[in-house]
Design a protein around this motif. Structure first.
Motif, PDB file in Angstrom:
ATOM      1  N   ALA A 118      19.340  23.917  -3.372  1.00  0.00           N
ATOM      2  CA  ALA A 118      19.523  23.774  -4.849  1.00  0.00           C
ATOM      3  C   ALA A 118      18.416  23.335  -5.630  1.00  0.00           C
ATOM      4  O   ALA A 118      17.406  22.603  -5.332  1.00  0.00           O
ATOM      5  CB  ALA A 118      20.663  22.733  -5.138  1.00  0.00           C
ATOM      6  N   GLU A 119      18.143  24.047  -6.941  1.00  0.00           N
ATOM      7  CA  GLU A 119      17.004  23.713  -7.746  1.00  0.00           C
ATOM      8  C   GLU A 119      17.109  22.159  -8.220  1.00  0.00           C
ATOM      9  O   GLU A 119      18.346  21.516  -8.503  1.00  0.00           O
ATOM     10  CB  GLU A 119      17.103  24.693  -8.891  1.00  0.00           C
ATOM     11  CG  GLU A 119      16.825  25.860  -8.606  1.00  0.00           C
ATOM     12  CD  GLU A 119      16.591  27.045  -9.810  1.00  0.00           C
ATOM     13  OE1 GLU A 119      15.927  26.841 -10.598  1.00  0.00           O
ATOM     14  OE2 GLU A 119      17.569  27.593  -9.912  1.00  0.00           O
ATOM     15  N   ILE A 120      16.046  21.806  -8.515  1.00  0.00           N
ATOM     16  CA  ILE A 120      16.189  20.321  -9.242  1.00  0.00           C
ATOM     17  C   ILE A 120      15.776  20.638 -11.003  1.00  0.00           C
ATOM     18  O   ILE A 120      14.786  21.199 -11.096  1.00  0.00           O
ATOM     19  CB  ILE A 120      15.104  19.385  -8.641  1.00  0.00           C
ATOM     20  CG1 ILE A 120      15.303  19.294  -7.359  1.00  0.00           C
ATOM     21  CG2 ILE A 120      14.660  18.161  -9.604  1.00  0.00           C
ATOM     22  CD1 ILE A 120      14.147  18.336  -6.479  1.00  0.00           C
ATOM     23  N   LEU A 121      16.691  20.174 -11.472  1.00  0.00           N
ATOM     24  CA  LEU A 121      16.641  20.427 -13.202  1.00  0.00           C
ATOM     25  C   LEU A 121      15.544  19.577 -13.527  1.00  0.00           C
ATOM     26  O   LEU A 121      15.222  18.436 -12.989  1.00  0.00           O
ATOM     27  CB  LEU A 121      18.012  19.985 -13.741  1.00  0.00           C
ATOM     28  CG  LEU A 121      19.015  20.910 -13.750  1.00  0.00           C
ATOM     29  CD1 LEU A 121      19.472  21.251 -12.264  1.00  0.00           C
ATOM     30  CD2 LEU A 121      20.163  20.328 -14.558  1.00  0.00           C
ATOM     31  N   ALA A 138      25.929  28.897  -7.670  1.00  0.00           N
ATOM     32  CA  ALA A 138      25.275  28.666  -8.982  1.00  0.00           C
ATOM     33  C   ALA A 138      25.808  27.334  -9.206  1.00  0.00           C
ATOM     34  O   ALA A 138      26.852  26.868  -9.304  1.00  0.00           O
ATOM     35  CB  ALA A 138      25.491  29.845  -9.996  1.00  0.00           C
ATOM     36  N   MET A 139      24.832  26.498 -10.245  1.00  0.00           N
ATOM     37  CA  MET A 139      25.147  25.471 -10.870  1.00  0.00           C
ATOM     38  C   MET A 139      25.161  25.880 -12.748  1.00  0.00           C
ATOM     39  O   MET A 139      24.174  26.448 -12.758  1.00  0.00           O
ATOM     40  CB  MET A 139      24.194  24.346 -10.627  1.00  0.00           C
ATOM     41  CG  MET A 139      24.126  24.015  -9.009  1.00  0.00           C
ATOM     42  SD  MET A 139      22.911  22.467  -8.811  1.00  0.00           S
ATOM     43  CE  MET A 139      21.422  23.115  -9.133  1.00  0.00           C
ATOM     44  N   PHE A 140      26.320  25.859 -13.180  1.00  0.00           N
ATOM     45  CA  PHE A 140      26.213  26.173 -14.619  1.00  0.00           C
ATOM     46  C   PHE A 140      25.830  25.055 -15.442  1.00  0.00           C
ATOM     47  O   PHE A 140      26.561  23.999 -15.244  1.00  0.00           O
ATOM     48  CB  PHE A 140      27.560  26.789 -14.977  1.00  0.00           C
ATOM     49  CG  PHE A 140      27.626  28.298 -14.498  1.00  0.00           C
ATOM     50  CD1 PHE A 140      27.251  29.343 -15.391  1.00  0.00           C
ATOM     51  CD2 PHE A 140      27.904  28.696 -13.038  1.00  0.00           C
ATOM     52  CE1 PHE A 140      27.450  30.845 -15.248  1.00  0.00           C
ATOM     53  CE2 PHE A 140      27.997  30.166 -12.891  1.00  0.00           C
ATOM     54  CZ  PHE A 140      27.818  31.016 -13.775  1.00  0.00           C
ATOM     55  N   MET A 141      25.110  25.380 -16.296  1.00  0.00           N
ATOM     56  CA  MET A 141      24.809  24.421 -17.417  1.00  0.00           C
ATOM     57  C   MET A 141      25.309  25.030 -18.759  1.00  0.00           C
ATOM     58  O   MET A 141      24.943  26.164 -19.057  1.00  0.00           O
ATOM     59  CB  MET A 141      23.313  23.972 -17.754  1.00  0.00           C
ATOM     60  CG  MET A 141      23.060  23.231 -18.929  1.00  0.00           C
ATOM     61  SD  MET A 141      23.491  21.590 -18.326  1.00  0.00           S
ATOM     62  CE  MET A 141      22.056  21.160 -17.421  1.00  0.00           C
ATOM     63  N   SER A 147      23.556  22.448  -2.124  1.00  0.00           N
ATOM     64  CA  SER A 147      22.975  21.694  -0.833  1.00  0.00           C
ATOM     65  C   SER A 147      21.393  21.532  -1.240  1.00  0.00           C
ATOM     66  O   SER A 147      20.911  22.698  -1.710  1.00  0.00           O
ATOM     67  CB  SER A 147      23.087  22.385   0.405  1.00  0.00           C
ATOM     68  OG  SER A 147      21.993  21.854   1.559  1.00  0.00           O
ATOM     69  N   ARG A 148      20.827  20.572  -1.389  1.00  0.00           N
ATOM     70  CA  ARG A 148      19.523  20.265  -1.624  1.00  0.00           C
ATOM     71  C   ARG A 148      18.571  20.435  -0.467  1.00  0.00           C
ATOM     72  O   ARG A 148      17.402  20.218  -0.285  1.00  0.00           O
ATOM     73  CB  ARG A 148      19.266  18.573  -1.979  1.00  0.00           C
ATOM     74  CG  ARG A 148      19.764  18.591  -3.658  1.00  0.00           C
ATOM     75  CD  ARG A 148      18.485  19.608  -4.275  1.00  0.00           C
ATOM     76  NE  ARG A 148      16.879  18.977  -4.028  1.00  0.00           N
ATOM     77  CZ  ARG A 148      16.232  19.692  -3.942  1.00  0.00           C
ATOM     78  NH1 ARG A 148      16.209  21.089  -4.126  1.00  0.00           N
ATOM     79  NH2 ARG A 148      14.850  19.028  -3.747  1.00  0.00           N
ATOM     80  N   GLU A 149      19.344  20.782   0.918  1.00  0.00           N
ATOM     81  CA  GLU A 149      18.525  21.106   1.936  1.00  0.00           C
ATOM     82  C   GLU A 149      18.466  22.583   2.187  1.00  0.00           C
ATOM     83  O   GLU A 149      19.287  23.188   2.377  1.00  0.00           O
ATOM     84  CB  GLU A 149      19.204  20.378   3.270  1.00  0.00           C
ATOM     85  CG  GLU A 149      18.493  20.663   4.669  1.00  0.00           C
ATOM     86  CD  GLU A 149      19.151  20.167   5.779  1.00  0.00           C
ATOM     87  OE1 GLU A 149      18.703  19.248   6.583  1.00  0.00           O
ATOM     88  OE2 GLU A 149      20.644  20.551   5.797  1.00  0.00           O
ATOM     89  N   GLU A 150      17.221  23.113   2.489  1.00  0.00           N
ATOM     90  CA  GLU A 150      17.044  24.493   2.715  1.00  0.00           C
ATOM     91  C   GLU A 150      17.495  24.664   4.142  1.00  0.00           C
ATOM     92  O   GLU A 150      17.282  23.978   5.038  1.00  0.00           O
ATOM     93  CB  GLU A 150      15.443  24.916   2.694  1.00  0.00           C
ATOM     94  CG  GLU A 150      15.175  26.355   2.752  1.00  0.00           C
ATOM     95  CD  GLU A 150      13.713  26.710   2.545  1.00  0.00           C
ATOM     96  OE1 GLU A 150      13.290  27.159   3.566  1.00  0.00           O
ATOM     97  OE2 GLU A 150      13.311  26.639   1.283  1.00  0.00           O
ATOM     98  N   ASP A 151      18.437  25.772   4.089  1.00  0.00           N
ATOM     99  CA  ASP A 151      18.968  26.047   5.576  1.00  0.00           C
ATOM    100  C   ASP A 151      18.172  27.250   6.030  1.00  0.00           C
ATOM    101  O   ASP A 151      16.925  27.609   5.625  1.00  0.00           O
ATOM    102  CB  ASP A 151      20.395  26.297   5.291  1.00  0.00           C
ATOM    103  CG  ASP A 151      20.670  27.410   4.317  1.00  0.00           C
ATOM    104  OD1 ASP A 151      19.890  28.321   4.449  1.00  0.00           O
ATOM    105  OD2 ASP A 151      22.186  27.867   4.304  1.00  0.00           O
TER     106      ASP A 151
END
Length: 384
Positions: free
Chosen positions: A184-187, A156-159, A174-178
């Motif tokens: 990873a989501e784009i904010l 997770a990316m925490f805000m 990772s922004r690449e779907e494996d």
């Protein structure tokens, strides 16, 4: 205090980061100018947050690289005066307990030098609270929520929002779907501050299909000459001429983790979710489990996927020492390795290596570093 759905405000705050007598302070306690033992301390307006609490991957007894983000947490909660709260995603907590228990079992240090034991882990796990992706929580005036980071299940990316100042913290992503996880989501908005894992921040990787072909080419050529090596399941399925070659997965921990992956199948990418409706994508038909080197019939070519990836100890180290002197064999290192590990040493292909008994042996086997490490960020992803 808790709500499901997106955060109420998605606009960047105009709040100044520095006011008279009030300053936002970020202190890397670990992972500053190094890879490993991630731990970042942040304070602002009398509030304090600790992001990650890891151990260096090259330390004695270290089992899994991912523990560089969290393996010190039981010590922090059970052996210090810390009285705060700890949050993880559901899947992270489920896998984390398995990793910690395995870490304690295989650590090559004395009981006196252990940071914690199994009983500490049991007590500690009850203190961990869980959070859903996109769920907003508030604790003592600190609001926070998390986004999918790709990388591994549960990452997770925490805000974090303190008095309108928004800080995004992410370790590996990772922004690449494996082959099984979403990217990873784009904010949809810009935080005031980003604290980001940057292991691959200045590197460009080859496209995944190019790396996969290099990997499978090495595998096929090594097996063809009677050697032993690692191999992915899908490649094996598409090459029936290799079906008489035994494949082993030497990681009881990974086998237990598969049950967790199946529990959280809805966290996988669309391809895996669709496949799961008809068959189990985590049922590897061509792979057998190898519990120990005593159960291994090392006769003829074979394929073994073993841990730990750094070759510090365990079955991967035992097999390496057995095979390293034969030029027919190959060792393929498919993930990131750090300084201080044997895997890092052999990437430079020295003429000989030091064995666990202190003796030396010639390094005649092929060594290939073909990274599929989606755990760290890629320079191209960040720049684009």
């Amino acid at each position: 205090m808790a709500s499901t759905g997106p955060p109420p405000s998605l606009k960047r705050s105009d709040t100044s980061l520095t006011r008279e007598g009030d300053q936002l302070i970020i202190t890397p306690l670990g992972a500053g100018n190094e890879v490993g033992r991630s731990c970042v301390y942040m304070s602002y307006k009398g509030k304090t947050i600790l992001f990650d609490c890891g151990i260096h991957p090259a330390c004695s007894g270290m089992l899994c690289f991912h523990l560089d983000h969290a393996a010190s947490l039981p010590y922090f909660l059970e052996k210090t005066t810390f009285k705060g709260r700890v949050f993880m995603t559901h899947a992270t907590k489920a896998i984390y307990k398995l990793f910690l228990s395995d870490y304690v079992k295989v650590s090559k240090v004395s009981v006196e030098d252990m940071l914690y034991d199994e009983q500490d882990i049991l007590r500690f796990m009850d203190k961990i609270e869980v959070i859903d992706f996109h769920q907003t929580l508030e604790v003592n005036g600190i609001r926070f929520w998390c986004y999918t980071a790709g990388h591994v299940l549960g990452a997770a990316m925490f805000m974090v929002d303190i008095a309108g100042v928004q800080v995004l913290y992410t370790g590996d992503y990772s922004r690449e779907e494996d082959r099984h996880l979403r990217a990873a989501e784009i904010l949809q908005f810009s935080p005031d501050i980003c604290i980001i894992e940057s292991t691959y921040g200045v590197q460009l990787h080859q496209p995944r299909n190019v790396r996969e072909k290099r990997f499978t080419d090495v595998i096929h050529s090594t097996i063809s000459q009677g050697g032993c090596v690692l191999i992915p399941d899908e490649y094996w399925f598409n090459h029936p001429e290799l079906h008489n070659i035994p494949i082993y997965y030497a990681s009881p921990l990974a086998k237990r983790c598969m049950a967790v992956y199946q529990t959280y199948i809805n966290s996988m990418n669309e391809r895996i979710c669709n496949q799961f409706a008809n068959s189990n994508p985590f049922d590897f038909k061509h792979i057998s489990t190898l519990k120990s080197i005593e159960n291994f019939n090392d006769v003829g070519p074979s394929v073994v996927m073993a841990s730990p990836n750094g070759l510090q100890s365990g079955l991967s180290r035992q097999l390496f020492e057995t095979w390293c002197s034969d030029k027919k064999n190959a060792c393929v290192i498919p993930g990131y390795v750090v300084e201080g590990t044997l895997a890092k040493t052999i990437i430079n292909v020295p003429k000989e290596v030091t064995l666990m008994n202190g003796l030396t042996a010639p390094l005649n086997m092929q060594v290939h570093y073909i990274s599929f490490s989606l755990m760290q960020i890629l320079h191209k992803q960040v720049c684009s």
